[in-house]
Write a protein that holds these residues in place. Structure first.
Motif, PDB file in Angstrom:
ATOM      1  N   LYS A  77      14.949  -5.472  -0.643  1.00  0.00           N
ATOM      2  CA  LYS A  77      15.047  -5.249  -2.083  1.00  0.00           C
ATOM      3  C   LYS A  77      14.415  -3.923  -2.510  1.00  0.00           C
ATOM      4  O   LYS A  77      14.298  -3.648  -3.701  1.00  0.00           O
ATOM      5  CB  LYS A  77      14.379  -6.399  -2.835  1.00  0.00           C
ATOM      6  N   LEU A  78      14.016  -3.115  -1.529  1.00  0.00           N
ATOM      7  CA  LEU A  78      13.372  -1.850  -1.842  1.00  0.00           C
ATOM      8  C   LEU A  78      14.337  -0.697  -1.631  1.00  0.00           C
ATOM      9  O   LEU A  78      15.169  -0.731  -0.725  1.00  0.00           O
ATOM     10  CB  LEU A  78      12.135  -1.651  -0.968  1.00  0.00           C
ATOM     11  N   THR A  79      14.201   0.324  -2.454  1.00  0.00           N
ATOM     12  CA  THR A  79      15.080   1.494  -2.352  1.00  0.00           C
ATOM     13  C   THR A  79      14.257   2.765  -2.470  1.00  0.00           C
ATOM     14  O   THR A  79      13.123   2.765  -2.959  1.00  0.00           O
ATOM     15  CB  THR A  79      16.145   1.489  -3.467  1.00  0.00           C
ATOM     16  N   GLY A  80      14.879   3.856  -2.012  1.00  0.00           N
ATOM     17  CA  GLY A  80      14.302   5.183  -2.223  1.00  0.00           C
ATOM     18  C   GLY A  80      12.889   5.336  -1.697  1.00  0.00           C
ATOM     19  O   GLY A  80      12.567   4.933  -0.583  1.00  0.00           O
ATOM     20  N   GLU A  81      12.040   5.908  -2.529  1.00  0.00           N
ATOM     21  CA  GLU A  81      10.677   6.233  -2.114  1.00  0.00           C
ATOM     22  C   GLU A  81       9.813   4.997  -1.870  1.00  0.00           C
ATOM     23  O   GLU A  81       8.714   5.113  -1.327  1.00  0.00           O
ATOM     24  CB  GLU A  81      10.014   7.119  -3.164  1.00  0.00           C
ATOM     25  N   PHE A  82      10.296   3.824  -2.246  1.00  0.00           N
ATOM     26  CA  PHE A  82       9.515   2.602  -2.089  1.00  0.00           C
ATOM     27  C   PHE A  82       9.852   1.851  -0.807  1.00  0.00           C
ATOM     28  O   PHE A  82       9.222   0.841  -0.490  1.00  0.00           O
ATOM     29  CB  PHE A  82       9.717   1.691  -3.292  1.00  0.00           C
ATOM     30  N   LYS A  83      10.859   2.328  -0.069  1.00  0.00           N
ATOM     31  CA  LYS A  83      11.254   1.665   1.176  1.00  0.00           C
ATOM     32  C   LYS A  83      10.191   1.901   2.237  1.00  0.00           C
ATOM     33  O   LYS A  83       9.723   3.017   2.435  1.00  0.00           O
ATOM     34  CB  LYS A  83      12.611   2.189   1.651  1.00  0.00           C
ATOM     35  N   MET A  84       9.795   0.827   2.925  1.00  0.00           N
ATOM     36  CA  MET A  84       8.701   0.906   3.885  1.00  0.00           C
ATOM     37  C   MET A  84       9.178   1.403   5.246  1.00  0.00           C
ATOM     38  O   MET A  84      10.372   1.344   5.559  1.00  0.00           O
ATOM     39  CB  MET A  84       8.031  -0.451   4.030  1.00  0.00           C
ATOM     40  N   ALA A  85       8.225   1.858   6.079  1.00  0.00           N
ATOM     41  CA  ALA A  85       8.570   2.419   7.384  1.00  0.00           C
ATOM     42  C   ALA A  85       9.173   1.379   8.318  1.00  0.00           C
ATOM     43  O   ALA A  85      10.054   1.689   9.125  1.00  0.00           O
ATOM     44  CB  ALA A  85       7.333   3.047   8.021  1.00  0.00           C
ATOM     45  N   LEU A  86       8.708   0.118   8.218  1.00  0.00           N
ATOM     46  CA  LEU A  86       9.247  -0.962   9.051  1.00  0.00           C
ATOM     47  C   LEU A  86       9.635  -2.140   8.163  1.00  0.00           C
ATOM     48  O   LEU A  86       9.008  -2.376   7.119  1.00  0.00           O
ATOM     49  CB  LEU A  86       8.205  -1.421  10.079  1.00  0.00           C
ATOM     50  N   PRO A  87      10.635  -2.914   8.574  1.00  0.00           N
ATOM     51  CA  PRO A  87      11.102  -4.031   7.735  1.00  0.00           C
ATOM     52  C   PRO A  87      10.184  -5.242   7.735  1.00  0.00           C
ATOM     53  O   PRO A  87      10.415  -6.182   6.976  1.00  0.00           O
ATOM     54  CB  PRO A  87      12.459  -4.382   8.359  1.00  0.00           C
ATOM     55  N   ILE A  88       9.133  -5.242   8.566  1.00  0.00           N
ATOM     56  CA  ILE A  88       8.272  -6.428   8.649  1.00  0.00           C
ATOM     57  C   ILE A  88       7.088  -6.357   7.681  1.00  0.00           C
ATOM     58  O   ILE A  88       6.225  -7.237   7.691  1.00  0.00           O
ATOM     59  CB  ILE A  88       7.764  -6.661  10.082  1.00  0.00           C
ATOM     60  N   VAL A  89       7.036  -5.298   6.861  1.00  0.00           N
ATOM     61  CA  VAL A  89       5.943  -5.197   5.891  1.00  0.00           C
ATOM     62  C   VAL A  89       6.486  -5.239   4.469  1.00  0.00           C
ATOM     63  O   VAL A  89       7.672  -4.992   4.232  1.00  0.00           O
ATOM     64  CB  VAL A  89       5.105  -3.915   6.096  1.00  0.00           C
ATOM     65  N   LEU A  90       5.587  -5.555   3.535  1.00  0.00           N
ATOM     66  CA  LEU A  90       5.970  -5.703   2.141  1.00  0.00           C
ATOM     67  C   LEU A  90       5.712  -4.423   1.354  1.00  0.00           C
ATOM     68  O   LEU A  90       4.735  -3.716   1.599  1.00  0.00           O
ATOM     69  CB  LEU A  90       5.183  -6.850   1.502  1.00  0.00           C
ATOM     70  N   GLY A  91       6.623  -4.169   0.418  1.00  0.00           N
ATOM     71  CA  GLY A  91       6.420  -3.113  -0.554  1.00  0.00           C
ATOM     72  C   GLY A  91       6.552  -3.702  -1.947  1.00  0.00           C
ATOM     73  O   GLY A  91       6.422  -4.912  -2.139  1.00  0.00           O
TER      74      GLY A  91
END
Length: 402
Positions: free
Chosen positions: A346-360
């Protein structure tokens, strides 16, 4: 030392009670008018007790008003350690640096310095921003104090530690070691750690990761004398060692050390793993890991005790007040900015995290000031690089990074 309004109020109360107690003392000691003072001796003891209570409260009050004489520190070097909450602290430093137009000591590319060798000042001084007067160092590296002094000789030096078992488990999952060893963390403890697995000389992630990040090599970390010497060196080098398990209390100390307002140290937790990627660590595993990671535990236990000593030296009322201020600032950011915590789906752009296993964070983008709390480390690092390139060109910077 200038006094806050609150302190002045308490001084007035103390003064009034002193006058009353002196009158009471004269009345009691001379028997003049004693009949008009009910239970004279008890009355005097009550006054003494009230004075003592006021004195204790007075001593614990913070001097944090606009008259404060300290000057904000503009030069900070952070020895960033893996999986200790360091991305959260890094975000605080990034925000402060951008908002105060400070210069960052950046790697030549990406958002990390080399893990294959200790930090060397030429990695910065001969880099793309050669010639700038640097203020902040806040990227992953293998710590090298002597070389850091060439870059930031007058900085305040910081690092952050975490319980070594928790730290290793986080690295084990986040860095994909479970796939390398083809076993979960509890099984690794039973089959590898219990058997005395040593760290490979060129491993980026492994045994005693915190000592490794802070510059102790794989052979030295197996020698108790050298580990203790490293701890003494770090004690001499570091102005503050923060502890993840007491992160907010550490920030109170950091606020005092740097003379930064406590509300500027508010934060949203960065790089927190999703629940399904956290291990339920057994007590048996904890016992095995404490023995296997004895060197990291020597480091952690020493600086945890140091932090507790620093906190005990402060009045409890002061620490409690500062924690309340920090909590209020954090709650304000969360309420105003966060729509939802989420993984990358559900994250886009500058808020997308380096790995999919962490929360932003899904942020309320109608409030531009919120973004800086939630942008991911890679994206924030890139924006800082772009920001600094504009600075080299002499462009006006305000508003370039909200």
């Amino acid at each position: 030392m200038a006094f806050s309004t609150v302190r002045r109020t308490f001084l007035c109360k103390v003064f009034v009670l002193l006058i009353i107690s002196m009158i009471g003392f004269v009345l009691i000691s001379t028997n003049i008018g004693i009949k008009n003072v009910p239970n004279g001796a008890t009355y005097y003891k009550t006054l003494e007790r009230q004075l003592q209570q006021l004195q204790e409260r007075f001593d614990g009050l913070a001097v944090v008003d606009e008259d404060s004489k300290c000057s904000p520190t503009k030069s900070v070097a952070f020895a960033k350690t893996h999986k200790t909450g360091s991305s959260t602290l890094q975000n605080i430093l990034f925000r402060y640096g951008v908002q105060h137009e400070l210069n960052f000591a950046l790697p030549k590319g990406g958002w990390m310095f080399s893990f294959k060798e200790p930090f060397n000042a030429d990695m910065v001084l001969e880099g793309p921003f050669k010639g700038l007067d640097f203020n902040l160092f806040a990227f992953h590296s293998v710590w090298n104090y002597a070389q850091m002094q060439r870059v930031l000789p007058h900085a305040k030096y910081l690092t952050l530690l975490r319980d070594p078992t928790e730290c290793f488990e986080s690295n084990y999952v986040y860095m994909g070691l479970s796939a390398v060893y083809k076993m979960d963390f509890n099984e690794f403890a039973q089959k590898k750690a219990l058997a005395g697995l040593v760290r490979k000389p060129k491993s980026i992630i492994g045994k005693n990761q915190q000592l490794w990040d802070l510059g102790l090599n794989d052979t030295a970390m197996e020698n108790r004398t050298l580990v203790m010497q490293k701890i003494r060196d770090l004690d001499r080098q570091m102005d503050l060692v923060l502890i993840m398990e007491r992160f907010d209390e550490s920030l109170v100390l950091l606020s005092d050390l740097l003379c930064w307002p406590i509300d500027e140290l508010s934060y949203l937790k960065q790089n927190e793993r999703i629940t399904t990627k956290k291990t339920n660590i057994t007590q048996e595993t904890r016992k095995i890991m404490r023995k296997w990671l004895w060197a990291d535990y020597m480091l952690y236990d020493y600086f945890k005790a140091e932090l507790n000593t620093k906190l005990r030296k402060l009045k409890s009322d002061y620490v409690r007040q500062r924690l309340q201020e920090l909590s209020a600032a954090k709650n304000m950011v969360t309420r105003a900015c966060v729509i939802q915590k989420s993984d990358n789906s559900k994250l886009t752009g500058e808020f997308k995290m380096a790995l999919p296993i962490v929360l932003g964070y899904v942020i309320d983008e109608t409030k531009p000031w919120c973004a800086i709390f939630a942008r991911s480390e890679p994206n924030f690092s890139k924006q800082i690089r772009d920001y600094q390139e504009l600075k080299l060109k002499g462009e006006q910077l305000k508003g370039k990074i909200p």
